[in-house]
Scaffold this motif. Sequence first.
Motif, short mmCIF file in Angstrom:
data_model
loop_
_atom_site.label_atom_id
_atom_site.label_comp_id
_atom_site.label_asym_id
_atom_site.label_seq_id
_atom_site.Cartn_x
_atom_site.Cartn_y
_atom_site.Cartn_z
N SER A 1 0.83 -1.20 0.00
CA SER A 1 0.00 0.00 0.00
C SER A 1 0.87 1.26 0.00
CB SER A 1 -0.92 0.00 1.21
OG SER A 1 -1.65 1.19 1.28
N SER B 1 1.92 6.43 -7.01
CA SER B 1 0.77 7.14 -7.57
C SER B 1 0.79 8.64 -7.29
CB SER B 1 -0.53 6.55 -7.05
OG SER B 1 -0.64 6.80 -5.67
N GLN B 2 1.62 9.12 -6.37
CA GLN B 2 1.70 10.55 -6.08
C GLN B 2 2.47 11.25 -7.18
OE1 GLN B 2 3.49 10.92 -2.25
NE2 GLN B 2 1.61 10.44 -1.14
N LYS C 1 1.13 3.99 -3.01
CA LYS C 1 0.87 5.40 -2.75
C LYS C 1 2.03 6.26 -3.22
CE LYS C 1 -2.21 4.87 1.21
NZ LYS C 1 -2.32 5.04 2.67
#
Length: 182
Positions: A98, A105-106, A102
Amino acid sequence: MDIFESFCRTCGNECLESLGIYEESVRALDKMVPIAEMLAACLPASLPPLDQSDDYPKQICRICVRKLSMAYEFSHQWLGAHSEFNVALKFEQRRKRSLASKTLSQPSTPSHQGKPTAVQLPTEAAEPVIPKIEPGVEPAPATVETRTSSEPRLGFKCGICKESFHTEKACQFHYKFSHKDL
């Protein structure tokens, strides 16, 4: 056969005070467990299973019963700890995936070469919520939440960081390992 009627099935010694393997139960793990069930759980898989109609002795001496009880309890303790570690490891792997997703994807922002800018905080900052811990009482790590249509499988939420979990046990492991300093 009657040739083994006074011999212990597990140590092979002749015994005067024996218990019937298929008739008796003994206390283990705070409950009464049949001796045959304990033997079946502790015997190696390479041996043939217990059979009440075979010609082997049908009794066990009290010394071997004590040893068997300890082996049975140890086996259950091992399996319980192994299961808990598996849950904790799966949680940690999921948490790492996770965090990695994250991070990927930022959107990356260009870094400023100049002086770092100060962050303006509100004048009345809210006090951090610190769970009240009473002596001898562990705080409740999980709160049950209603399931929403967006995340139908996550029904438990950490009371501190609000992370969601599929099971209460997973939430408790998260609390135990992620918030151990609280």
